[in-house]
Design an enzyme around this catalytic site. Sequence first.
Site, PDB file in Angstrom:
ATOM      1  N   HIS A 109       4.284   6.051   5.262  1.00  0.00           N
ATOM      2  CA  HIS A 109       5.581   5.356   5.327  1.00  0.00           C
ATOM      3  C   HIS A 109       6.158   5.257   6.742  1.00  0.00           C
ATOM      4  O   HIS A 109       7.367   5.399   6.944  1.00  0.00           O
ATOM      5  CB  HIS A 109       6.592   6.032   4.409  1.00  0.00           C
ATOM      6  CG  HIS A 109       6.301   5.876   2.953  1.00  0.00           C
ATOM      7  ND1 HIS A 109       5.627   4.797   2.432  1.00  0.00           N
ATOM      8  CD2 HIS A 109       6.619   6.672   1.887  1.00  0.00           C
ATOM      9  CE1 HIS A 109       5.546   4.929   1.108  1.00  0.00           C
ATOM     10  NE2 HIS A 109       6.118   6.056   0.755  1.00  0.00           N
ATOM     11  N   HIS A 179      11.752   1.637  -1.631  1.00  0.00           N
ATOM     12  CA  HIS A 179      11.244   2.819  -2.328  1.00  0.00           C
ATOM     13  C   HIS A 179      12.284   3.360  -3.318  1.00  0.00           C
ATOM     14  O   HIS A 179      12.511   4.570  -3.387  1.00  0.00           O
ATOM     15  CB  HIS A 179      10.867   3.892  -1.312  1.00  0.00           C
ATOM     16  CG  HIS A 179       9.804   4.835  -1.784  1.00  0.00           C
ATOM     17  ND1 HIS A 179       9.989   5.702  -2.843  1.00  0.00           N
ATOM     18  CD2 HIS A 179       8.547   5.067  -1.332  1.00  0.00           C
ATOM     19  CE1 HIS A 179       8.906   6.428  -3.017  1.00  0.00           C
ATOM     20  NE2 HIS A 179       8.004   6.058  -2.119  1.00  0.00           N
ATOM     21  N   GLU A 312       6.623  -0.190  -5.948  1.00  0.00           N
ATOM     22  CA  GLU A 312       6.740  -0.584  -4.541  1.00  0.00           C
ATOM     23  C   GLU A 312       5.842  -1.797  -4.288  1.00  0.00           C
ATOM     24  O   GLU A 312       4.622  -1.668  -4.184  1.00  0.00           O
ATOM     25  CB  GLU A 312       6.327   0.581  -3.648  1.00  0.00           C
ATOM     26  CG  GLU A 312       7.083   1.869  -3.927  1.00  0.00           C
ATOM     27  CD  GLU A 312       6.319   3.107  -3.480  1.00  0.00           C
ATOM     28  OE1 GLU A 312       5.971   3.187  -2.285  1.00  0.00           O
ATOM     29  OE2 GLU A 312       6.050   3.975  -4.333  1.00  0.00           O
TER      30      GLU A 312
END
Length: 347
Positions: A109, A179, A312
């Site tokens: 991420h 997210h 996602e």
Amino acid sequence: MSIVKDIFGSLTDENGDVRNIRRFTLCNGKLKLQVINYGATIVSLQVPDADGNISDVVLGFDDILSYVNHAHYFGSTVGRFANRISKGIFALSNQTYQLAINNGPNHLHGGIKGFDKVIWDCAIENNKLILSYVSPHMEENYPGELSCRVTYEVTAKNDVCISYHATTTALTPVNLTNHSYFNLGGHDSGTIEDHEIMINADFYTPVDETSIPTGEILPVASSNFDLRKPTSIGRILNSTPSGMDHNFCINGKLNVERKVASVYHQRSGRLMEVYSTQPGVQFYTANFLPIDDSLIGKHGVHYKKQSAFCLETQNYPDAVNHANFPSALLDVNEEYNHTAKFRFIVR
């Protein structure tokens, strides 16, 4: 349609300056979406059930310091590259780049200070909230200055629309997503075992023991990953006790908006449909939330393992290291565009 802004809290930045964190409330008379400009983060999404009762269906916190200090990306915009990159390594133009290792042996991420940990500029245009951020060249060791924009909108059709746009000054990987952790029974309702999910995918990308794709693209047929028909999440968790954290390859044409998934919660009557232009979606059942009472969220609620799910919309994980995956590279004079839509229906 309305957008109201207020102050969610304040933070001291790296220069020692105190900066207010703005909260924006987008409402269409039925849905109420709240977004803060720290991490371009969804902090609340209030949705009616079949009887008109309102519940907040996303996990989150009441204060800004909890968003700064937590490690689960609740509601955040993640980037520069969402999901994992194997060993944090990729190569471009005969040069190898080493990223931060922040998830076992891998990069996750965007690194130590990804897009979820920065304060975004904000503007309101008509009924849209526009958040923007310029990621400097070599921030988190990614090449190129990346100019990003995330737009939020709540429509009359009860859609929460998120649009992503980016340009770069040098060839670089880009993979942006939101997210949010959803529980259609309400963020305080505990288990997601009573939800049913459908994912519009004939194939998925299997992973190794560190959650990195093996490079294979396998059919879901005759496997636990066959979610093409509505399937109880409780049944999924019974057959896969460790939970889901996998990328599904969405059917249909890339860069064309199409249905990704739907999730139904019978007790409340809430149905959420997801649409996207991206090639994949990560279905995650919050396996890494704690099993004890250590994580305290909004209104003092204890958030535990598998009490929410994420969908996602994304490119495939580690796409920069697999030539057979859709390209996740953005070059100069190109544009990154990605739309995701979350539609809420009661029945």
